[in-house]
Design an enzyme around this catalytic site. Structure first.
Site, PDB file in Angstrom:
ATOM      1  N   ASN A 108      -5.473   7.141   4.172  1.00  0.00           N
ATOM      2  CA  ASN A 108      -5.312   6.309   5.372  1.00  0.00           C
ATOM      3  C   ASN A 108      -3.870   6.409   5.847  1.00  0.00           C
ATOM      4  O   ASN A 108      -2.948   6.020   5.131  1.00  0.00           O
ATOM      5  CB  ASN A 108      -5.642   4.848   5.066  1.00  0.00           C
ATOM      6  CG  ASN A 108      -5.616   3.970   6.298  1.00  0.00           C
ATOM      7  OD1 ASN A 108      -6.561   3.950   7.078  1.00  0.00           O
ATOM      8  ND2 ASN A 108      -4.525   3.250   6.505  1.00  0.00           N
ATOM      9  N   GLU A 109      -3.680   6.981   7.040  1.00  0.00           N
ATOM     10  CA  GLU A 109      -2.360   7.040   7.671  1.00  0.00           C
ATOM     11  C   GLU A 109      -1.293   7.629   6.735  1.00  0.00           C
ATOM     12  O   GLU A 109      -0.305   6.990   6.392  1.00  0.00           O
ATOM     13  CB  GLU A 109      -1.925   5.651   8.146  1.00  0.00           C
ATOM     14  CG  GLU A 109      -2.823   5.057   9.198  1.00  0.00           C
ATOM     15  CD  GLU A 109      -2.389   3.672   9.662  1.00  0.00           C
ATOM     16  OE1 GLU A 109      -2.841   3.246  10.740  1.00  0.00           O
ATOM     17  OE2 GLU A 109      -1.589   3.016   8.948  1.00  0.00           O
ATOM     18  N   ARG A 131       0.852  -1.189   0.000  1.00  0.00           N
ATOM     19  CA  ARG A 131       0.000   0.000   0.000  1.00  0.00           C
ATOM     20  C   ARG A 131       0.888   1.239   0.000  1.00  0.00           C
ATOM     21  O   ARG A 131       2.089   1.160   0.187  1.00  0.00           O
ATOM     22  CB  ARG A 131      -0.938  -0.003   1.206  1.00  0.00           C
ATOM     23  CG  ARG A 131      -0.237  -0.050   2.548  1.00  0.00           C
ATOM     24  CD  ARG A 131      -1.246  -0.123   3.686  1.00  0.00           C
ATOM     25  NE  ARG A 131      -0.584  -0.210   4.995  1.00  0.00           N
ATOM     26  CZ  ARG A 131      -1.234  -0.292   6.155  1.00  0.00           C
ATOM     27  NH1 ARG A 131      -2.549  -0.297   6.171  1.00  0.00           N
ATOM     28  NH2 ARG A 131      -0.571  -0.366   7.300  1.00  0.00           N
ATOM     29  N   TRP A 169       1.787  -8.884  11.017  1.00  0.00           N
ATOM     30  CA  TRP A 169       1.808  -9.322   9.630  1.00  0.00           C
ATOM     31  C   TRP A 169       2.559 -10.659   9.583  1.00  0.00           C
ATOM     32  O   TRP A 169       1.982 -11.699   9.755  1.00  0.00           O
ATOM     33  CB  TRP A 169       2.452  -8.251   8.746  1.00  0.00           C
ATOM     34  CG  TRP A 169       1.637  -6.989   8.665  1.00  0.00           C
ATOM     35  CD1 TRP A 169       0.358  -6.788   9.122  1.00  0.00           C
ATOM     36  CD2 TRP A 169       2.045  -5.759   8.083  1.00  0.00           C
ATOM     37  NE1 TRP A 169      -0.056  -5.513   8.854  1.00  0.00           N
ATOM     38  CE2 TRP A 169       0.946  -4.849   8.212  1.00  0.00           C
ATOM     39  CE3 TRP A 169       3.195  -5.316   7.448  1.00  0.00           C
ATOM     40  CZ2 TRP A 169       1.010  -3.534   7.726  1.00  0.00           C
ATOM     41  CZ3 TRP A 169       3.253  -4.016   6.967  1.00  0.00           C
ATOM     42  CH2 TRP A 169       2.172  -3.140   7.113  1.00  0.00           C
ATOM     43  N   GLU A 175      -8.928   3.696  14.643  1.00  0.00           N
ATOM     44  CA  GLU A 175      -8.525   2.295  14.767  1.00  0.00           C
ATOM     45  C   GLU A 175      -8.022   2.089  16.191  1.00  0.00           C
ATOM     46  O   GLU A 175      -6.981   2.630  16.560  1.00  0.00           O
ATOM     47  CB  GLU A 175      -7.429   1.921  13.764  1.00  0.00           C
ATOM     48  CG  GLU A 175      -7.860   2.021  12.313  1.00  0.00           C
ATOM     49  CD  GLU A 175      -6.756   1.621  11.332  1.00  0.00           C
ATOM     50  OE1 GLU A 175      -5.777   0.948  11.761  1.00  0.00           O
ATOM     51  OE2 GLU A 175      -6.856   1.983  10.145  1.00  0.00           O
TER      52      GLU A 175
END
Length: 671
Positions: free
Chosen positions: A141-142, A103, A311, A303
């Site tokens: 996102n972030e 990402r 991960w 979140e």
């Protein structure tokens, strides 16, 4: 009060959705965030939009009476786009193009990507703007997380040089303010100025700091692009936010927040590979940063960790009580909504071992029950709690540019900015003293004491503001390496601490970087720390007092008796200088003395027990959180009678909180 989950309907069959929604309703969930990674489903090929999947699931949430926050999907450009427009890909600090496959494989400086971003965001805004379930938007996102904040490609170099030309006007100004005469780096055309790709030694510190500023501005422009694209279409009733992380990124969250309705934060007290959660003071500091990013507003935790995360490596499994404890800690420090990550663990993809409220089998168990308990505990009091004020007597200075300057030149192999900032924050946390995170533009007159840690990169005008504050009766605490650089990242030619020497009442004629496995020893010689010894790590400033009195000295060899900590009286106020990375036990004693002298009230609790007070119009709130996984804590309560809202139980003077216990107490005020 909104309590929700992060939901990924695209990762589950449609036949599962209604069951998920029913379970969420049973739990008490009233909001979901979704779609932040859904671009390849929304735009299956260039210019062909299909929002039917999200239409379907949003309609179902609407029928269930639940609200939706949509994320713009720009953190994950789809494969077809990278294939058609490879110039959108970022380049890492070693000059390698970052591949598709994870990402944030884009650079915000790509004009092509900016155009594609505007198109998808406007298309979403047009399509979803009137959906009755939709209450707001999260852009991207972030931003910048996981080293995606800096890109070094041709598009970035072009934009960087344009940024420099706008800032400096002429190459003469660049050369003068960067000191490019060093190592024959005088530039005679803008095209000669590099982005900081690898060199044999190290780049000019002034170039590096300006590159970080450029990267931060680029993200601010990119964020504004998305906000403007949404505002063109959506009603004023829908909010726009972004979920920040605070980890030394080349981002200016405060500046970016000016264009957001409020900010959000992703709160992970433990992550993959960690054997145990980070210290509770570290989480508290990040939450305080959130509260200080956009003053006069609360923030959302978009979140909130609910299960073991990881991960390729899976981190610590949160124990029974952690979910409530971390929820209460966030609300205590300004969060107005909590969204748990995630509803259910994914069966595929990189994050398949990021566990949620439900695990892979979807069976409700302990985490589900704990979440339900938390939501029920907030049903009657949550709205009143989040509107009560956090009143801080202490301002704690944090400037991202100062952090960037430290990252460029940490000067000790033991230096880590976040850890060292935490060193000087943690004693305030331990004494349960509320802290506001401030910048140089803050109104500091409201505080009894200002902590200015690691003030390496000074800012014009801030010194004068501090001096006026001290002379008017305030207290300021400086730490080692204060006053070294100006705003261009150039070292002062004045004796350290530079232009702050008169305020400190001492000079630094020598200093030392303390390397791995080494340490100094200091001893208190005056005041509350008298006779107390401690180790000092990372750095030692050897102070030569002028008007200041010595509170602690070094007890090592040739520096024996040199001042390590000083206190200076200036006008009606006082200035402390902590010249070394002294252990926190010593700082506890020092801070308590400073707080008492400055009129700052403390709330004493056992180690690992956190207590936060918030004040409403007709009632006060005390939240108490025991971060210890093994020991109960006996707590002395503030005067008066306190009530636990869920049970109606009364408490006075003392109470015992079990390990990993959390409790909210309410006291009605007499008008």
């Amino acid at each position: 009060m909104y309590i929700g989950v992060d939901y990924y309907p695209e990762q589950w069959p449609r036949t599962q959705w209604d069951k998920d929604i029913q379970l969420m309703k049973t739990l008490g969930i009233n909001v979901v965030r979704m779609a932040e990674f859904g671009w390849s489903l929304m735009e299956t090929e260039e210019g062909c939009y299909d929002f039917s999947l999200f239409d379907d699931v949003m309609d179902r949430f609407d029928r269930a009476g639940m609200a939706v926050v949509l994320g713009t999907p720009t953190a994950t450009p789809p494969p077809w786009m990278v294939e058609a427009y490879p110039e959108i890909q970022p380049v890492d600090k070693n000059g390698r193009t970052v591949s598709i496959g994870a990402r944030r494989h884009y650079t915000v400086n790509s004009r092509t990507y900016q155009g594609k971003t505007r198109q998808i965001v406007e298309a979403m805004g047009r399509h979803f703007r009137h959906h009755p379930a939709l209450i707001g938007w999260q852009v991207d996102n972030e931003y910048g997380h996981e080293a995606s904040d800096r890109s070094y490609g041709e598009e970035d170099a072009r934009a960087f040089r344009q940024w420099l030309e706008r800032k400096y006007g002429t190459l003469e100004n660049v050369n003068k303010r960067w000191g490019t005469v060093f190592w024959s780096q005088v530039y005679t055309s803008w095209e000669q100025i590099p982005v900081p790709l690898p060199v044999y030694q190290e780049h000019n510190p002034s170039l590096l700091l300006d590159f970080d500023r450029f990267c931060a501005d680029a993200y601010d422009i990119y964020n504004q692009l998305q906000v403007d694209a949404l505002r063109t279409w959506i009603p004023d009733s829908q909010f726009i936010t972004h979920n920040f992380v605070y980890s030394g990124l080349a981002l200016d969250q405060k500046k970016m927040a000016e264009n957001l309705d409020f900010i959000s934060f992703d709160n992970y007290p433990v992550w993959g590979g960690l054997a145990e959660p980070i210290p509770p003071a570290a989480t508290a500091r990040q939450l305080d940063l959130c509260r200080g990013t956009k003053q006069e507003t609360g923030y959302w935790v978009m979140e909130e960790l609910s299960g073991a995360q990881g991960w390729s490596q899976i981190g610590y499994l949160p124990r029974p009580g952690h979910l409530k404890l971390w929820t209460y800690q966030a609300i205590s420090r300004g969060a107005e909504a909590i969204v748990y990550f995630r509803w259910r663990a994914a069966r595929f993809g990189t994050e398949q071992f990021c566990h949620g409220i439900l695990d892979h089998d979807g069976v409700p168990r302990r985490k589900f029950d704990e979440t339900k308990e938390v939501i029920q505990s907030l049903e009657t009091v949550g709205d009143r709690w989040i509107t009560a004020e956090v009143t801080a007597d202490i301002g704690f200075y944090h400037d991202p540019e100062n952090e960037w300057a430290w990252k460029i030149q940490p000067q000790s192999d033991q230096f880590d900015y976040a850890q060292e900032a935490l060193r000087f924050y943690e004693p305030a946390f331990a004494w349960n003293v509320p802290v506001d995170m401030i910048r140089e533009d803050a109104d500091i007159s409201r505080y009894r004491l200002i902590i200015v840690p690691l003030y390496f990169l000074t800012k014009p005008g801030f010194q004068e503001k501090l001096e006026y504050y001290v002379r008017s009766g305030g207290t300021v605490v400086f730490t080692y390496r204060t006053g070294v650089k100006d705003a261009d990242n150039i070292v002062t030619e004045k004796t350290l601490p530079g232009s702050l020497a008169a305020l400190v009442g001492a000079e630094i004629h020598e200093y030392e970087s303390i390397r791995e496995n080494n340490y100094a020893v200091i001893e208190g010689v005056k005041g509350a720390v008298a006779g107390e010894k401690a180790e000092a790590h990372v750095w030692c400033d050897y102070l030569v007092p002028d008007t200041a009195e010595t509170l602690a000295v070094y007890r090592d060899g040739w520096v024996d008796e040199r001042a390590a900590i000083t206190k200076n009286s200036v006008g009606e106020g006082k200035v402390y200088y902590i010249g070394c990375g002294v252990n926190t036990d010593f700082l506890y004693t020092l801070y308590r003395d400073m707080f008492e002298d400055a009129g700052v009230s403390i709330m004493e609790t056992p180690k690992n027990v956190e207590m936060v007070r918030r004040e409403g119009k007709s009632e006060n709130f005390i939240s108490i959180m025991n971060h210890d996984t093994e020991k109960a804590g006996e707590i002395t309560l503030p005067p008066g009678t306190w009530t636990e809202p869920a049970t109606g139980e009364y408490f006075q003077e003392r109470m015992v909180l079990p390990a990993l216990g959390s409790m909210l107490l309410v006291q009605h005020c007499e008008n």
